[in-house]
Structures are given as structure tokens and as C-alpha cells.
Design an enzyme around this catalytic site. Structure first.
Site, PDB file in Angstrom:
ATOM      1  CG  ASP A  92      29.314 123.123  56.060  1.00 21.58           C
ATOM      2  OD1 ASP A  92      29.836 123.037  54.940  1.00 21.58           O
ATOM      3  OD2 ASP A  92      29.965 123.155  57.115  1.00 21.58           O
ATOM      4  CG  ASP A  98      25.048 102.350  59.922  1.00 20.51           C
ATOM      5  OD1 ASP A  98      25.753 103.158  60.570  1.00 20.51           O
ATOM      6  OD2 ASP A  98      24.535 102.614  58.826  1.00 20.51           O
ATOM      7  CG  PHE A 102      28.735 102.894  58.064  1.00 22.27           C
ATOM      8  CD1 PHE A 102      28.284 102.750  56.760  1.00 22.27           C
ATOM      9  CD2 PHE A 102      29.268 104.109  58.459  1.00 22.27           C
ATOM     10  CE1 PHE A 102      28.359 103.801  55.870  1.00 22.27           C
ATOM     11  CE2 PHE A 102      29.346 105.175  57.575  1.00 22.27           C
ATOM     12  CZ  PHE A 102      28.890 105.017  56.280  1.00 22.27           C
ATOM     13  CE  LYS A 106      22.724 100.377  56.628  1.00 19.13           C
ATOM     14  NZ  LYS A 106      23.944 101.146  56.767  1.00 19.13           N
ATOM     15  CG  ASP A 117      31.235 121.901  63.205  1.00 17.36           C
ATOM     16  OD1 ASP A 117      31.842 121.590  62.167  1.00 17.36           O
ATOM     17  OD2 ASP A 117      30.234 121.293  63.622  1.00 17.36           O
TER      18      ASP A 117
END
Length: 692
Positions: free
Chosen positions: A305, A342, A375, A399, A522
Site C-alpha cells: 500500500d 473536515d 466532509f 473545498k 490491516d
């Protein structure tokens, strides 16, 4: 879990335990698991029986050293097992008579932890020991997992993410969590760790089985050779009219067989395998089987990853890039407002950068004047809606991701400037993440987020490339960002916008081409890929599903640990090959010690030495000293190689052909020369002590 020293000879308690276990392994029912050493055991028993008729000093010494050979081989295995048992004892101490606060409807009842069953709900508060393995379903807490991982720093465990799994025996330091038990009594993660570590009957790996077949075949061949020697010796004595000229007693024949058999590798083979799993544990990696350790050494494709493995894992705001006509401070002001709702690390980093650059701080925008838009992964945006006294939206600040913002602005009737599109593409190509900011439908500019590649990672990938391993970076980023990060990190290939099913398909395709694949994960979404891969390393901090799917668990939850795992796997394969080469080369020297001694007076003229005595290139003192010296050296060499078998041959990332040549020179040539020197020194010592 990590030990302070790798030197097994510094722990006297381990010595004593290993010696006791080695004596226990002298039981023929235990000994027969190792065919080569079982033949040595039978030979030693046979020579012991001959003492009833011929109890000479020579026969007594041969008998003792044959038993020592078996004992030393058992000791090597017992030492390897002993280190694991010591670790199991340490883990067992973490289990205590704990109680659990089980939820029963609206009530909480206190019950013994042993009474818990899978599906039970328990409450754990600060100071409580978590009574069983489970998943956090409510709350967040810091947990001390030092009893499992050896690391004193507490970790965060929370519901609803990939860090929701908790382990029985760990302790809650702060806050309160509700845990759903996922294991039945006796089947917890800790129970499995203890069983795996102290299991004496470790399942042999395919390579071990293949090597064992070779060793058994060679042993059978040497048995046939030694069994026919008396008949050839008798015929030669009659032909030379020299009855009794050759030495072919039971003790001598058994000594010859034991010295010609691959007893060195036969005695150390089990210790090498157990030592491999022990080395994994010393690196805080729990290998579920020896097969997994061995597969790690054969891996040639590695899936990693991007986030947390190749990069530091947190994309941070590094710059505000306004469009023409907009001040950078104005962009920072609006970007900070849009980030107040956020809670992601990226959103917080934008607010922090605005404060550091321009001293901007949070303002009062509470209801009824504003509504925060949090968000979400679905919208990929956050912001604030300003409303009037009638609740009508007068202006919206947003945004978010570039494509999501383009669609939002166009839906609002605004324009998405080509200069912004060009800047977005440029940031993506550089490996950054562009966050577009809009005020009342008008694009103000871009916030540049960047995930920093870890220092030294490029060199590590170059090292893996030398090992013959191809690295593939897996990321959910867009192809442009993924390509930039891949180029900076130095990986061989990458997969962008990857979903769980994409990882699984990639692993299957690589395996279909004959590759062995390793990956690390994980989350629950990683479980299918972990189960499919040849080496699946699950993070201990991850979900229960991931830990069940993998064949290794990294107790440190360090994503880069996969690199060390592969090195340990290759080191185990190298150690087995090196000691096998040394063992076979070793037998050649012992051949030149014993056979000339057995037939040194055959075909002799006038009682002098015979023509076969010229093969006594070591100029050993007498036939008895030559045979005894070879048997003593054969026993002692097993002891001297125990540290190497347990610690392993140091792996160097060089080509396969260069590695083969290096090992042949060191262990092949070394195995050929060392016995000539060793047997001669033992012969001189025996003569000096008057034992022959």
C-alpha cells in the site's frame, strides 16, 4: 516480545531447560521423527550392546561419543524450541484471572473472563484489562498493548475503522469502549500465539520434506555400503592370506556409517526451521506456520500500500495556489472556513497552514448564520452554507477533490477555469493532491496537499530489486498521482484507483504466471487479498478479519516490516542450503580418516603398512585414533554449528549465481577443509591424553 540479546549462550536457564528436553528426546518414540538421527540412535544402542562382550577402552569411547552425537542433535532442537517456550511463558504471564463487565440489556454484570463467548458485549474503562479478543463497536480509548507487542507506547483503538480490533490481556489506559467478543475460550489470539510458539511438533515445510527425502535416501545408500563391507573385507583377507588384517568390528562399522551419513544437517534441520519462526517472533512477527516463513524466502512479487508503507501516510497542506486576481491570504481564509467541518488529517492541515502563514484563526460562524457541511467520502467535499433569517442559503463555501468541485461549480452555474485544470494536472503529476476551493460558485484557487515519501525507501526497493523481487504499489489515488509517487519511490509498477477486488485479481494473475506474492494489509477489505497471497501479513492493529485471513501477524503494525520478513525468509533458505553443502562436503574428509584406518594393514608386505595406508593423508596416529577422532569431530561439529543454525546465514542481496558461488566457496570448500584440520587436532589431543 522482543528480547534483549540474540546470544543463546548468555542464558543459563535456557541451557538447563534445553539439556533436560534433549534428554527427554532420547526416547526412541521422540527420536524416530528424525530418521537420520534415529539411525544414529540405533547404531549407538547396537554398539552399547557389544560392550557386554568387548568392553575395551576404544569401544567405550566410541559408544559414548555416538550417544553424544544424538544428544547434541537433540540439544540443537531443544535450544531452538526453548527460546520459543520462554516467549510462551512470558505471554502466559499476561493472562490472569480477569473479570469482565458484560452487558446484559440495560444492566452490566461482572463475570469471569472465561465465561465470555463470541458475540458477548463487554464494557472496558480506564484501568480495565480487556478480557477477550474483540471489536470495538462504540467509543475510543488508548490501550497499552506492551504485553503483546513489547512496545510501551499506547495505541488508539476506536469503532468504525481499521483499528477496531482489541486483544485479550491488554489494558485500557483512558476513556471507555464497548467491545463485541469475537473469540471462544481457548481460541483467542493469545492462546494461538502460545500454542504456535511452544509447539514442538512443527509441521515440516515442502522444502524440508524434500530435503529429508534426500537425506533418507543417502542414509539408506550408506547403510547398504557399510553392510557389504564385512563381506568384501573377508574376501580380501582370504585373497591376501591375511586373516584379521582389516578392522570391521560392529563399533567401527557403526562409526563409519554415522560419519558418512549426513548427520550434521540431519541434526540441525529441525533447529533451522524452528529458528526461522523464532527469528520472526524476535522481529515481533507471528508466523502461523513454517510454510509461511519459507514462502517469504521465495517471494518474487511484493504488493505494498502507498499510504503508511511507501509514504508517511498523512497528506499535508503545503501551499495555497490562487487563481489570477485572488490574493493568497483570501484563498487561505476561505479554505480554512471550508475545512472547519473536515475532521480528516488533510482538513486539519489546511486550517493549520492558514494559521501559520497568515495568523488566521477560527471565527464565530455558528447557527443560525451558517450550516456546516461535513466532509464525506461520497461527496468528497466539505464547507459552510451561510443562510439568512429565513433559512435561505445566501452563499456557499466549498473545498474538495478537483472532479467533485468541477461538477459542483458547473451545477451552480459557475465556470471551471482552464488554468485551474492545468494546475490540478500539474500537482497530480508531481505526486501531490489538489484540493479546489470555491466561494459562492467561484473558483478561488487550489490547496496543494502532499504525502511525503519515506526517507531511504528508494534504496530499500533497489535492494529488493537485487533480490529478484518486483514491487507493486497499490493506491486509491488517481493514475497521475500514483505514477508520480511510484517514480519518486522507485517501485517497479503500480495500481491506481485500486478496489479490494482489484487487489485480489492482481494477486491471482501474478500467481497464474508462477510468481509467489506477498502483501500486507490491516482492513476487512484487505482480507480476500491477504488470504489469497502466498505471504499475507496482517497488522495487529487491524481488524479481526484481516488477522484471521493472513498467515503472519505483525505485532508492531509496521507496514514496512514486509521487507524484513522477506529477508528473514531468504536467510532461512540460505542457512539450510549452506549447512547442507557443509554437511555433504564434511563427509569427504571423514571418509579419508576412517576407510584407510580400517584397511591400513591389508595387502601389507612383511607386516608393514599396506597400500591403502597412503590414503591416510592426515597422518593420523593409529587406526583406533583415526576412527575415534572422526566420531568425536562428527559430534562436536553439530554443537559448533548450533548458533549459525539458529541465527542464520546473513543474506546479501546479490544475484543467484553470485550467491551460489559464494556459498560453495565458503561452506563447500570450508566444509571440505575444516574436518581435515579438526580431525587432526582431535587425533593429536587424544594421543596427548593417552586415550588411544
Amino acid at each position: 516480545m522482543k528480547t534483549k540479546s540474540n546470544n543463546i549462550f548468555q542464558d543459563m536457564a535456557l541451557w538447563r531447560r534445553a539439556l533436560r528436553d534433549a534428554l527427554y528426546k532420547m526416547d526412541p518414540r521422540e527420536q524416530r521423527r528424525n530418521v537420520v538421527m534415529f539411525i544414529v540412535w540405533i547404531g549407538a544402542a547396537l554398539v552399547t550392546c557389544t560392550l557386554l562382550r568387548h568392553a575395551t577402552a576404544f569401544n567405550i569411547q566410541i559408544t559414548l561419543w555416538l550417544w553424544f552425537t544424538v544428544l547434541f542433535a537433540n540439544w540443537a532442537e531443544a535450544l531452538a524450541e526453548g527460546r520459543g517456550k520462554a516467549q510462551a511463558d512470558a505471554l502466559r504471564k499476561t493472562r490472569s484471572k480477569t473479570v469482565a463487565h458484560r452487558m446484559n440489556g440495560d444492566k452490566i454484570e461482572t463475570v469471569p473472563a472465561a465465561d465470555l463467548r463470541a458475540g458477548d458485549m463487554v464494557v472496558c474503562e480506564a484501568g480495565d484489562v480487556i478480557p477477550a479478543d474483540g471489536e470495538v463497536v462504540e467509543g475510543i480509548a488508548t490501550v497499552d498493548e506492551s504485553a503483546i507487542t513489547g512496545e510501551s507506547a499506547p495505541v488508539i483503538r476506536e469503532s468504525g475503522g481499521d483499528r477496531s480490533a482489541v486483544t485479550g490481556g491488554t489494558r485500557v489506559i483512558s476513556d471507555r469502549i464497548e467491545v463485541r467478543v469475537t473469540s471462544q475460550p481457548g481460541h483467542s489470539f493469545l492462546d494461538r500465539m502460545i500454542a504456535l510458539i511452544e509447539s514442538a511438533k512443527r509441521q515440516k515445510t515442502p522444502n524440508e520434506i524434500a530435503l529429508s527425502v534426500v537425506l533418507i535416501s543417502l542414509t539408506v545408500l550408506f547403510i547398504l555400503v557399510v553392510a557389504t563391507l564385512p563381506a568384501f573385507a573377508r574376501y580380501s583377507e582370504l585373497a591376501a592370506n591375511q586373516p584379521g588384517a582389516s578392522v570391521t568390528s560392529i563399533a567401527v562399522l557403526v562409526s563409519l556409517l554415522v560419519c558418512l551419513m549426513p548427520t550434521t544437517i540431519g541434526g540441525l534441520l529441525s533447529a533451522i526451521g524452528i529458528g526461522g519462526m523464532d527469528q520472526m517472533m524476535r522481529n515481533n512477527v507471528l508466523a502461523m506456520s513454517g510454510r509461511a516463513v519459507e514462502a517469504a524466502g521465495d517471494v518474487d512479487v511484493m504488493l505494498l500500500d502507498k499510504t503508511g508503507t511507501i509514504t508517511l501516510g498523512n497528506r499535508m497542506a503545503t501551499a495555497f495556489i490562487p487563481v489570477s486576481g485572488i490574493e493568497e491570504s483570501a484563498l487561505a481564509d476561505v479554505a480554512q472556513l471550508a475545512s472547519l467541518a473536515d475532521e480528516t488529517p488533510e482538513g486539519r492541515s489546511i486550517a493549520i497552514l492558514a494559521k501559520e502563514r497568515y495568523g488566521l484563526r477560527g471565527r464565530e460562524v455558528a447557527a443560525p448564520h451558517a450550516r456546516f457541511v461535513q466532509f464525506s467520502a461520497r461527496t468528497r467535499m466539505s464547507g459552510v452554507d451561510f443562510v439568512d433569517s429565513e433559512g435561505k442559503v445566501t452563499c456557499s463555501i466549498r473545498k474538495g477533490a478537483a472532479e467533485a468541485m468541477r461538477q459542483y461549480v458547473e451545477k451552480m452555474g459557475g465556470l471551471y477555469p482552464t488554468t485551474v485544470a492545468a494546475a490540478v494536472e500539474q500537482i497530480s503529476r508531481s505526486g501531490g493532491t489538489p484540493i479546489v476551493v470555491a466561494d459562492c460558485g467561484r473558483i478561488l484557487g487550489i490547496v496543494h496537499l502532499k504525502d511525503v515519501v519515506k526517507g531511504g525507501i528508494r534504496e530499500r526497493f533497489a535492494k529488493l530489486r537485487k533480490m529478484g523481487i518486483r514491487t507493486i504499489m497499490i493506491t486509491g489515488d488517481n493514475p497521475l498521482t500514483a505514477a508520480a509517487i511510484a517514480a519518486e519511490a522507485g517501485v517497479d509498477d503500480f495500481m491506481a484507483e485500486a478496489k479490494p477486488e482489484d487487489k485480489l485479481d492482481l494477486i491471482r494473475k501474478e500467481q497464474a504466471k508462477g510468481h509467489l506474492v506477498a502483501m500486507i494489509g490491516d482492513g476487512t477489505n484487505d482480507s480476500p487479498a491477504l488470504a489469497q497471497s502466498d505471504v499475507g501479513v496482517a497488522m495487529h492493529s487491524g481488524t479481526q478479519a484481516a488477522r484471521e485471513a493472513g498467515n503472519m501477524v505483525d505485532l508492531d503494525s509496521n507496514p514496512t516490516k514486509l521487507l524484513e520478513i522477506v529477508e528473514i525468509g531468504k536467510q532461512i533458505l540460505m542457512t539450510r542450503g549452506a549447512l547442507t553443502t557443509f554437511s555433504f562436503a564434511n563427509d569427504v574428509a571423514k571418509y579419508f580418516a576412517i576407510l584407510p584406518a580400517m584397511f591400513s594393514t591389508l595387502y601389507a608386505v612383511r607386516g608393514g603398512p599396506g597400500p591403502l595406508s597412503k590414503l591416510n593423508v592426515m597422518h593420523l596416529h593409529s587406526p583406533e585414533s583415526a576412527i575415534l577422532s572422526a566420531v568425536v569431530f562428527n559430534a562436536l561439529i553439530i554443537v559448533s554449528l548450533i548458533p549459525l543454525a539458529l541465527k542464520g546465514v546473513k543474506y546479501r542481496p546479490i544475484g543467484a549465481s553470485a550467491l551460489l558461488i559464494r556459498n560453495m566457496v565458503i561452506y563447500g570448500l570450508g566444509g571440505l577443509i575444516a574436518p581435515f584440520i579438526g580431525i587432526k587436532l582431535v587425533d593429536m589431543l587424544l594421543v596427548a591424553l593417552g586415550l588411544v
